[in-house]
Design a protein around this motif. Structure first.
Motif, mmCIF file in Angstrom:
data_model
loop_
_atom_site.group_PDB
_atom_site.id
_atom_site.type_symbol
_atom_site.label_atom_id
_atom_site.label_comp_id
_atom_site.label_asym_id
_atom_site.label_seq_id
_atom_site.Cartn_x
_atom_site.Cartn_y
_atom_site.Cartn_z
ATOM 1 N N ARG A 172 0.914 -1.120 0.023
ATOM 2 C CA ARG A 172 0.038 -0.109 0.021
ATOM 3 C C ARG A 172 0.777 1.166 -0.098
ATOM 4 O O ARG A 172 0.498 2.314 -0.554
ATOM 5 C CB ARG A 172 -0.843 -0.023 1.155
ATOM 6 N N VAL A 173 1.867 1.435 0.966
ATOM 7 C CA VAL A 173 2.483 2.590 0.941
ATOM 8 C C VAL A 173 3.620 2.693 -0.407
ATOM 9 O O VAL A 173 4.196 4.009 -0.750
ATOM 10 C CB VAL A 173 3.668 2.377 2.248
ATOM 11 N N CYS A 174 3.976 1.656 -1.135
ATOM 12 C CA CYS A 174 4.400 1.917 -2.184
ATOM 13 C C CYS A 174 3.839 1.982 -3.622
ATOM 14 O O CYS A 174 4.606 2.227 -4.418
ATOM 15 C CB CYS A 174 5.739 0.514 -2.340
ATOM 16 N N GLY A 175 2.638 1.604 -3.650
ATOM 17 C CA GLY A 175 1.734 1.595 -4.714
ATOM 18 C C GLY A 175 1.513 0.395 -5.458
ATOM 19 O O GLY A 175 1.094 0.168 -6.517
ATOM 20 N N TRP A 208 12.210 3.084 -0.905
ATOM 21 C CA TRP A 208 10.616 3.674 -1.032
ATOM 22 C C TRP A 208 10.729 4.287 -2.422
ATOM 23 O O TRP A 208 9.768 4.129 -3.374
ATOM 24 C CB TRP A 208 10.188 4.376 0.143
ATOM 25 N N THR A 209 11.424 5.343 -2.740
ATOM 26 C CA THR A 209 11.525 5.997 -3.782
ATOM 27 C C THR A 209 11.715 5.028 -5.136
ATOM 28 O O THR A 209 10.877 4.943 -6.046
ATOM 29 C CB THR A 209 12.458 7.249 -4.094
ATOM 30 N N VAL A 210 12.555 4.151 -5.250
ATOM 31 C CA VAL A 210 12.721 3.335 -6.254
ATOM 32 C C VAL A 210 11.288 2.088 -6.210
ATOM 33 O O VAL A 210 10.962 1.921 -7.705
ATOM 34 C CB VAL A 210 14.203 2.461 -6.291
ATOM 35 N N ALA A 211 11.191 1.912 -5.301
ATOM 36 C CA ALA A 211 9.949 0.995 -5.283
ATOM 37 C C ALA A 211 8.674 1.621 -5.805
ATOM 38 O O ALA A 211 7.737 1.111 -6.708
ATOM 39 C CB ALA A 211 9.504 0.428 -3.834
ATOM 40 N N ARG A 212 8.347 2.866 -5.270
ATOM 41 C CA ARG A 212 7.334 3.755 -5.849
ATOM 42 C C ARG A 212 7.404 4.024 -7.507
ATOM 43 O O ARG A 212 6.488 3.817 -8.278
ATOM 44 C CB ARG A 212 7.258 4.954 -5.208
ATOM 45 N N CYS A 213 8.706 3.966 -7.643
ATOM 46 C CA CYS A 213 8.805 4.224 -9.298
ATOM 47 C C CYS A 213 8.416 2.864 -10.177
ATOM 48 O O CYS A 213 7.792 2.954 -10.985
ATOM 49 C CB CYS A 213 10.166 4.536 -9.545
ATOM 50 N N LEU A 214 8.928 1.720 -9.496
ATOM 51 C CA LEU A 214 8.821 0.357 -10.277
ATOM 52 C C LEU A 214 7.330 -0.128 -10.301
ATOM 53 O O LEU A 214 6.848 -0.695 -10.899
ATOM 54 C CB LEU A 214 9.681 -0.649 -9.370
ATOM 55 N N ALA A 215 6.421 0.421 -9.231
ATOM 56 C CA ALA A 215 5.080 0.122 -8.758
ATOM 57 C C ALA A 215 4.452 0.799 -10.267
ATOM 58 O O ALA A 215 3.454 0.350 -10.597
ATOM 59 C CB ALA A 215 4.544 0.526 -7.639
ATOM 60 N N LEU A 269 12.837 15.245 0.176
ATOM 61 C CA LEU A 269 12.545 15.948 1.305
ATOM 62 C C LEU A 269 10.810 15.593 1.588
ATOM 63 O O LEU A 269 10.037 15.770 0.646
ATOM 64 C CB LEU A 269 12.595 17.270 1.299
ATOM 65 N N LEU A 270 10.243 15.373 2.806
ATOM 66 C CA LEU A 270 9.129 15.017 2.943
ATOM 67 C C LEU A 270 8.228 16.175 3.979
ATOM 68 O O LEU A 270 9.005 16.620 5.038
ATOM 69 C CB LEU A 270 8.762 13.916 3.779
ATOM 70 N N PRO A 271 7.426 16.566 3.726
ATOM 71 C CA PRO A 271 6.430 16.416 2.532
ATOM 72 C C PRO A 271 7.035 17.152 1.123
ATOM 73 O O PRO A 271 8.081 17.932 1.399
ATOM 74 C CB PRO A 271 5.097 16.848 2.963
ATOM 75 N N GLY A 272 6.528 16.592 0.176
ATOM 76 C CA GLY A 272 6.995 17.434 -1.055
ATOM 77 C C GLY A 272 6.248 16.923 -2.302
ATOM 78 O O GLY A 272 5.250 16.103 -2.313
ATOM 79 N N GLU A 273 6.976 17.419 -3.521
ATOM 80 C CA GLU A 273 6.087 17.183 -4.692
ATOM 81 C C GLU A 273 7.457 16.579 -5.795
ATOM 82 O O GLU A 273 8.425 17.180 -5.780
ATOM 83 C CB GLU A 273 5.356 18.256 -5.439
ATOM 84 N N VAL A 274 7.248 15.528 -6.502
ATOM 85 C CA VAL A 274 8.038 14.962 -7.242
ATOM 86 C C VAL A 274 7.320 14.705 -8.529
ATOM 87 O O VAL A 274 6.146 14.284 -8.751
ATOM 88 C CB VAL A 274 8.686 13.732 -6.615
ATOM 89 N N THR A 275 8.212 14.500 -9.810
ATOM 90 C CA THR A 275 7.824 14.112 -10.736
ATOM 91 C C THR A 275 8.370 12.761 -11.336
ATOM 92 O O THR A 275 9.704 12.523 -11.273
ATOM 93 C CB THR A 275 8.216 15.131 -12.012
ATOM 94 N N TYR A 276 7.420 11.776 -11.736
ATOM 95 C CA TYR A 276 7.968 10.499 -12.177
ATOM 96 C C TYR A 276 7.979 10.533 -13.742
ATOM 97 O O TYR A 276 6.993 11.006 -14.309
ATOM 98 C CB TYR A 276 6.915 9.527 -11.769
ATOM 99 N N ALA A 277 9.118 10.100 -14.325
ATOM 100 C CA ALA A 277 9.312 9.960 -15.711
ATOM 101 C C ALA A 277 9.678 8.707 -16.045
ATOM 102 O O ALA A 277 10.541 8.153 -15.482
ATOM 103 C CB ALA A 277 10.134 11.294 -16.164
ATOM 104 N N GLU A 278 9.361 8.452 -17.368
ATOM 105 C CA GLU A 278 9.868 7.071 -17.762
ATOM 106 C C GLU A 278 9.781 7.126 -19.429
ATOM 107 O O GLU A 278 8.860 7.808 -20.031
ATOM 108 C CB GLU A 278 8.916 6.174 -17.199
#
Length: 285
Positions: free
Chosen positions: A61-64, A227-234, A253-262
């Motif tokens: 759940r936390v990783c998506g 967590w960041t890499v798991a969220r990307c792979l999910a 940094l938390l909280p924050g906003e990030v952009t996922y790109a692929e």
């Protein structure tokens, strides 16, 4: 320096992470890091491992990742092996201080689908130490066997920053690549580190609260690198048999906003002004 074939030490249960973190913190001031230092040659082995399905669901759940499937997410074996790695890295024989140790990269090979209901054997050892322009880097190898065969293996590098002898090496130049196209933007809540820590067992204080993170020089809590890499792979999706690589470039940094790109098997996580937090790629075997 590469490890000699290691003698196996068989464990009857996973080590508890909290005492290991405390021990590693207390011993850190007495460590003398260097690429020519001695390091533990023991290979820790844990047989008959069954996955706690409730804890797995919290991780998903936390990783998506999708929940309820009889399959381990590709990054979950790292969580299973982390207590064994911490037992090696928190001990007196490991020359790098645990405080300030930075997870810089991970490579994974998954050879088959891994049922969540399966029984596995874990083994972890330190492959060696190597000089780095900023200090000394250790490589930790984790293997997971199912039915006698290696079904998952990883190499993680951990960097201890310290002064080095002689002139500093030039920084490694990043490969010039076109920016990947944006696929999603994620607003990250301030409790992501606490939720991931509860699911993974990794309750390092830099991830939990702003006050404890400030003790280590961060303005706010930071997300776990895994967590960041798991969220990307999910978000990306991963075939049953695959190779993947990820490099951790800058903390989130938390909280924050990030952009996922692929695109074409490559992925990255970017922050403000296109700061790169994570880069990686994943492809089928």
């Amino acid at each position: 320096m590469m490890a000699d074939p290691a003698a196996a030490l068989v464990l009857t249960e996973p080590p508890s992470l909290a005492p290991l973190l405390a021990r590693g913190a207390l011993l850190s001031p007495f460590k003398r890091p260097g690429s020519d230092a001695e390091f533990p040659r023991t290979r820790l082995v844990l047989s008959g491992l069954r996955v706690d399905l409730a804890r797995l669901a919290a991780y998903e759940r936390v990783c998506g990742f999708p929940t309820g499937e009889d399959a381990l997410p590709v990054t979950y074996p790292h969580v299973l092996g982390f207590p064994l790695a911490m037992r090696l890295m928190s001990g007196r024989g490991f020359p790098l201080p645990l405080l300030g140790l930075v997870h810089t990269s991970i490579t994974v090979a998954r050879h088959a689908r891994m049922p969540a209901s399966g029984t596995y054997e874990l083994s972890v050892h330190i492959e060696g130490l190597a000089p780095h322009r900023r200090g000394t880097q250790a490589t930790v190898v984790t293997e997971v066997r199912g039915g006698g065969d290696v079904v998952w293996e990883s190499r993680s590098t951990y960097l201890a920053r310290h002064r080095t002898q002689g002139p500093a090496a030039a920084p490694r130049q990043a490969e010039a690549r076109e920016p990947l196209p944006e696929a999603a933007r994620w607003r990250l809540a301030g409790d992501v580190g606490r939720r991931y820590g509860a699911a993974s067992g990794d309750r390092n204080p830099i991830h939990l609260h702003p006050l404890t993170a400030r003790l280590f020089g961060f303005p706010r809590a930071i997300a776990h690198g895994m967590w960041t890499v798991a969220r990307c792979l999910a978000a990306h999706g991963v075939p049953d048999s695959c190779h993947l690589r990820a490099e951790f470039r800058a903390p989130v940094l938390l909280p924050g906003e990030v952009t996922y790109a692929e695109r074409d098997g490559r992925f990255e996580l970017r922050g403000g002004e296109d700061q790169i937090h994570v880069t990686g790629d994943v492809y089928p075997v």
